[in-house]
Design a protein around this motif. Structure first.
Motif, short mmCIF file in Angstrom:
data_model
loop_
_atom_site.label_atom_id
_atom_site.label_comp_id
_atom_site.label_asym_id
_atom_site.label_seq_id
_atom_site.Cartn_x
_atom_site.Cartn_y
_atom_site.Cartn_z
N ASP A 403 0.96 -1.08 0.01
CA ASP A 403 -0.03 -0.12 -0.01
C ASP A 403 0.78 1.48 0.08
OD1 ASP A 403 -1.86 1.91 0.20
OD2 ASP A 403 -2.51 1.45 2.17
N ALA A 404 1.02 1.96 -1.16
CA ALA A 404 1.90 3.05 -1.18
C ALA A 404 1.39 3.90 -0.34
CB ALA A 404 1.94 3.53 -2.74
N PRO A 436 -2.79 0.55 -3.75
CA PRO A 436 -2.14 -0.95 -3.79
C PRO A 436 -1.31 -0.53 -5.18
CG PRO A 436 -4.25 -1.49 -4.11
CD PRO A 436 -4.56 -0.01 -3.78
N MET A 437 0.00 -1.06 -5.02
CA MET A 437 0.79 -1.11 -6.47
C MET A 437 2.06 -1.78 -5.90
SD MET A 437 2.19 3.11 -6.17
CE MET A 437 3.24 2.67 -7.66
N TRP A 438 2.67 -2.17 -7.23
CA TRP A 438 4.05 -2.68 -7.10
C TRP A 438 5.12 -1.71 -6.94
CZ3 TRP A 438 5.67 -7.80 -6.89
CH2 TRP A 438 4.67 -8.86 -6.84
N VAL A 439 5.65 -1.52 -5.82
CA VAL A 439 6.65 -0.59 -5.82
C VAL A 439 7.85 -1.12 -4.75
CG1 VAL A 439 5.62 0.76 -3.75
CG2 VAL A 439 7.07 2.11 -5.21
N ASP A 469 -0.15 16.39 -1.24
CA ASP A 469 -1.39 15.84 -2.05
C ASP A 469 -1.10 14.27 -2.55
OD1 ASP A 469 -3.52 18.10 -2.27
OD2 ASP A 469 -1.71 18.93 -2.84
N ILE A 470 -1.76 13.30 -2.33
CA ILE A 470 -1.61 11.99 -2.93
C ILE A 470 -2.95 11.55 -3.46
CG2 ILE A 470 -0.92 9.81 -2.14
CD1 ILE A 470 -0.07 10.88 0.53
N ALA A 471 -2.77 10.95 -4.76
CA ALA A 471 -3.80 10.43 -5.51
C ALA A 471 -3.39 9.58 -6.35
CB ALA A 471 -4.54 11.84 -6.27
N GLN A 472 -4.62 8.72 -6.96
CA GLN A 472 -4.24 7.74 -7.84
C GLN A 472 -5.15 8.36 -8.99
OE1 GLN A 472 -5.16 3.53 -7.06
NE2 GLN A 472 -6.03 3.36 -9.00
N LEU A 569 4.15 7.74 -10.32
CA LEU A 569 4.66 6.48 -10.62
C LEU A 569 3.55 5.63 -11.13
CD1 LEU A 569 6.46 5.95 -7.30
CD2 LEU A 569 7.60 6.58 -9.38
N PRO A 570 3.95 4.70 -12.32
CA PRO A 570 2.91 3.87 -12.82
C PRO A 570 2.48 2.88 -12.16
CG PRO A 570 5.05 3.80 -13.83
CD PRO A 570 5.29 4.82 -12.93
N ILE A 571 1.08 2.58 -11.91
CA ILE A 571 0.79 1.47 -11.30
C ILE A 571 0.34 0.27 -12.33
CG2 ILE A 571 -1.16 0.68 -9.65
CD1 ILE A 571 -1.75 3.48 -8.86
#
Length: 867
Positions: A403-404, A436-439, A469-472, A569-571
């Protein structure tokens, strides 16, 4: 008066030896006009003749200065330079418009029509050549008459005095290298020189002398010569006077023409010109073929030099590039070592305090300091290792699904201590519960940590603002943020925007700041390694993301202008290889936070220490271990720190060197140049350790220079020593009457000047019962508050008490000398009564004035030392 004449309009023109002309109205008997001619006539010369011609020009003759002419406007003047004699006797105009001039050396006629001068001397038929002053007149028939030492000379302007005879003119002789040349076939000249043959010379025959003459020898004094020598007939004419030969040295190669003119000065229109060609052959080594050969050799050498210079230049560029890289590496490691010194100071100092401090609560605070700074050093070491891996192209990602949002918030929580300490308002915004993402969680932590650290560095304390600010976001929004982004189809992105208020970045530096070892001027002043943003951009690049910086205004806080760093960053799991994917759990990280609380303030009476440092870990640590002994006040930058000095009046100042705004060196200089606060001990506490840095710090006026990491006991000893020295200085000032001795312990010029002025004022005011504070302030050039604070700070006493101490010390000195009686001493020192003096003396020295001398002689050690 030197001369007088009647003008055309009936006025009288007078010339005076004082170099002025006056026009007099004969009817009104007044001076109508004054013409100042002092700028033309030289000193010690006199006006000898004046007249006015038919055109209104005033002619003025002088003795020794020649003739000049005043224009009808009486403002402009013309110097008549063609008159051969400068000693003028008289001037007369005739009916033909000419002007006749008599002199000490002949008679002259100036033709206004031709602007020419004719000269007449004894050989021309006049009786003599020397004429008397103002001895000329014009008869009704037009004749002009001049008197001289020979008698009277009468001239009829209509008659020709002599027959004009042209003088034959030709070249005479030629000398080459001082040898007479005669005509010969194939020689230098092939004909007689009078026939003007061409003169042919070689490169060894470039020095010649050629003579010329006019056979009418009886008129030689009337003939003047001039010549020109050039490759054309329009060269510059050179006057030769009566000289009848020309010398030419180092004649240039090639062909030129020598032209000579003979001019009869009695008839300027009579000019005879003769010409002769002169050619000098070039030597073989200066021939056209030789010059072409020289050009070829020159071009070859130039090409060889340019080729060599090009290779040297390329080598120099390579060397400079290598030196620049080495310089950047050295700067990097110097900066990183500076970064390490602060946490090392915290850790080593806290450990030493734990060894000597058994209190559990204090131990907890020191443990927290050690924990935070250990984490800080680990992050710096990891950053150096990753940086080297980036440079060697061996850095590898270790991504896992996580979870980023949780990771980012954990990083923000790690920085909360510094945010609280700096009194900065911070706001987080996120519309989703998780991302959630690969990082690579470790790399993401370093990215966010570096951006937050950068924001904290440049955000002003107390009034600053940081928003995160954090967003998808979908790929379309990502491409809107980064137009050149090559996005995967329908791939969402993690977007993080870190905004901090404060000064903007110059527009032309927005992309430049992501370069390797790049530091802007303000960033270099605040410290840092210069690789943080470069390191961050590389980590984002490894994650296939993008980052940018922009000057903007935060939407949630209108008016908060500053800088925003935005990265995406790409998810997308497919972007990472199997080798980069790692399923291991998260690394456990040490974290120990606490509220930014301070120990209780000590009671009044303890020395006050002002700590000025922008590093909150350092200020917190100093607060912890100094508070049990001193009252500690904290300021985070030089500007507020300087204001606090005048407000809290500290006993000692501890100050860092690298700070935003006013740095420690400048702050120390300002304090030591301020008479009100220059006495306060100033200690520079810094990680700048080179000898040049230490010399610069001490030259700024600092009392001590302590390098991080420092031993807490050493710092306490320095502080104690400075405060003890200050107390010894107070005692010395209190018990001395001589300013020279009292100022021995003062190191600041402003303090020495102030004390000397104060001692002088007290000495001049000894007989005053009560010193007037207003008069004291005026004499010393300070305000009442400044006087009270300065005397109190230097002596520990008020001005009134200190003055009484000074007078009592004087009294004790006089008693030992035995020169005065007690009543006289009390009166001379301005005490209101002898009893009042006795009471104050006994309180000060423990005995009556009458007992002081005997006690002092019997037990010298029990008395105060008197200077």
């Amino acid at each position: 008066m030197g001369a007088i004449t009647c003008m055309n309009d009936g006025s009288i023109l007078c010339g005076f030896h004082a170099r002025s002309l006056y026009i007099i109205d004969p009817i009104a008997k007044t001076i109508r006009e004054e013409i100042n001619i002092s700028e033309i006539i030289e000193d010690h010369l006199y006006i000898t003749a004046v007249t006015e011609d038919e055109s209104g020009f005033i002619w003025v003759g002088t003795r020794g200065a020649g003739i000049f002419r005043v224009h009808p406007d009486h403002q402009n003047y013309t110097v008549m330079r063609d008159i051969p004699c400068r000693d003028v006797s008289d001037i007369l105009p005739d009916h033909n418009g000419d002007v006749w001039i008599s002199s000490f050396n002949g008679l002259f006629r100036f033709s206004l029509k031709n602007q020419s001068v004719s000269t007449y001397r004894t050989k021309d038929g006049i009786g003599g050549q020397q004429f008397n002053y103002n001895a000329g007149t014009q008869l009704p028939g037009g004749e002009v008459i001049f008197g001289g030492n020979h008698g009277v000379t009468a001239m009829n302007p209509e008659d020709n005095l002599r027959e004009k005879r042209p003088a034959p003119f030709h070249f005479d002789e030629l000398h080459v290298n001082n040898i007479l040349v005669k005509p010969s076939e194939g020689g230098i000249i092939e004909k007689r020189l009078s026939l003007s043959p061409d003169i042919r010379l070689n490169h060894r025959q470039r020095n010649i002398m050629i003579s010329y003459s006019a056979p009418d020898y009886g008129r030689q004094d009337h003939v003047q010569y001039r010549y020109t020598f050039s490759d054309t007939e329009k060269g510059l004419w050179m006057n030769m006077g009566n000289i009848q030969h020309i010398s030419l040295n180092q004649i240039p190669y090639g062909k030129r023409i020598l032209s000579v003119q003979a001019i009869d000065v009695t008839d300027p229109g009579s000019i005879q010109t003769i010409r002769i060609g002169i050619q000098v052959k070039r030597p073989i080594w200066l021939s056209s073929v030789a010059r072409l050969l020289y050009l070829a050799i020159f071009l070859f050498i130039a090409f060889a030099i340019m080729n060599l210079a090009s290779r040297l230049y390329k080598s120099s560029l390579e060397k400079q590039a290598l030196e620049r890289i080495n310089e950047m590496d050295m700067r990097f490691f110097s900066n990183i070592s500076h970064e390490f010194r602060t946490p090392l100071t915290m850790v080593s100092g806290a450990i030493r305090q734990l060894q000597s401090d058994p209190e559990e609560e204090d131990r907890k605070r020191y443990y927290n300091i050690i924990g935070r700074n250990s984490d800080r050093m680990v992050r710096l070491v990891n950053q150096i290792m990753d940086f080297n891996k980036i440079e060697a192209d061996v850095l590898r990602l270790s991504v896992s699904k996580t979870d980023a949002l949780t990771c980012i918030r954990k990083t923000i929580e790690d920085c909360s201590f510094s945010i609280i300490q700096k009194h900065i308002r911070m706001e987080q915004r996120c519309d989703v519960p998780s991302i959630p993402m690969w990082v690579d969680e470790d790399k993401l932590d370093k990215i966010v940590s570096n951006l937050l650290s950068n924001a904290l560095k440049f955000t002003p304390s107390g009034e600053g603002f940081i928003s995160i600010d954090i967003a998808q976001i979908p790929s379309s929004e990502a491409m809107a943020l980064f137009p050149n982004l090559e996005s995967e189809a329908d791939s969402p992105y993690l977007m993080v925007r870190v905004f901090n208020s404060g000064s903007n970045i110059p527009e032309d530096k927005l992309d430049y700041i992501f370069g390797r070892y790049t530091q802007l001027e303000e960033g270099a002043r605040l410290g840092g390694t210069g690789v943080g943003l470069y390191y961050t951009s590389q980590l984002i690049k490894f994650h296939h993301g993008r980052i940018k910086a922009e000057n903007c205004e935060d939407s949630s806080c209108p008016g908060s202008k500053g800088v925003a760093f935005t990265f995406i960053l790409p998810i997308n799991e497919n972007l990472y290889s199997n080798e980069e994917k790692h399923s291991a759990g998260k690394q456990a990280r040490y974290l120990m936070l606490e509220e930014a609380t301070h120990p209780d303030e000590p009671s009044d009476g303890r020395p006050v220490i002002l700590v000025i440092d922008d590093d909150y870990e350092v200020t917190y640590y100093l607060k912890v271990f100094l508070s049990p002994i001193y009252k500690v006040v904290i300021e985070q930058d030089g500007t507020t720190g300087y204001k606090a000095i005048g407000t809290i009046n500290p006993d000692l100042i501890l100050c860092d060197v690298l700070m935003p705004g006013i740095d420690g060196i400048r702050l120390c200089q300002m304090a030591k140049n301020n008479m009100s606060i220059c006495h306060i001990p100033f200690i520079l506490l810094t990680a700048k350790y080179t000898m040049e840095d230490q010399i610069l710090g001490l030259d700024s006026g600092a009392n001590a220079y302590v390098i991080k990491p420092f031993d807490p006991d050493y710092l306490l000893a320095i502080i104690k020593s400075q405060l003890q020295n200050r107390e010894l200085m107070r005692q010395k000032l209190t018990h001395n009457t001589a300013s020279e001795i009292a100022t021995e312990s003062l190191g600041n010029e402003l303090d020495i000047k102030f004390i000397k002025s104060l001692y002088q004022l007290m000495e001049e005011s000894l007989d005053k019962p009560d010193m007037n504070i207003t008069d004291m302030c005026k004499a010393l050039g300070v305000s009442r508050s400044q006087l009270f604070y300065k005397v109190k700070a230097l002596t520990g006493e008020t001005p009134h008490v200190f003055f009484n101490h000074y007078k009592l010390n004087i009294a004790a000195k006089w008693i030992l000398e035995g020169k005065y009686k007690m009543a006289a001493i009390a009166d001379d020192l301005g005490f209101s009564s002898a009893s009042h003096f006795t009471a104050l003396f006994k309180k000060e020295f423990g005995c009556l004035p009458s007992e002081y001398k005997s006690l002092h002689q019997s037990d010298l050690s029990s008395q105060k030392r008197i200077s």
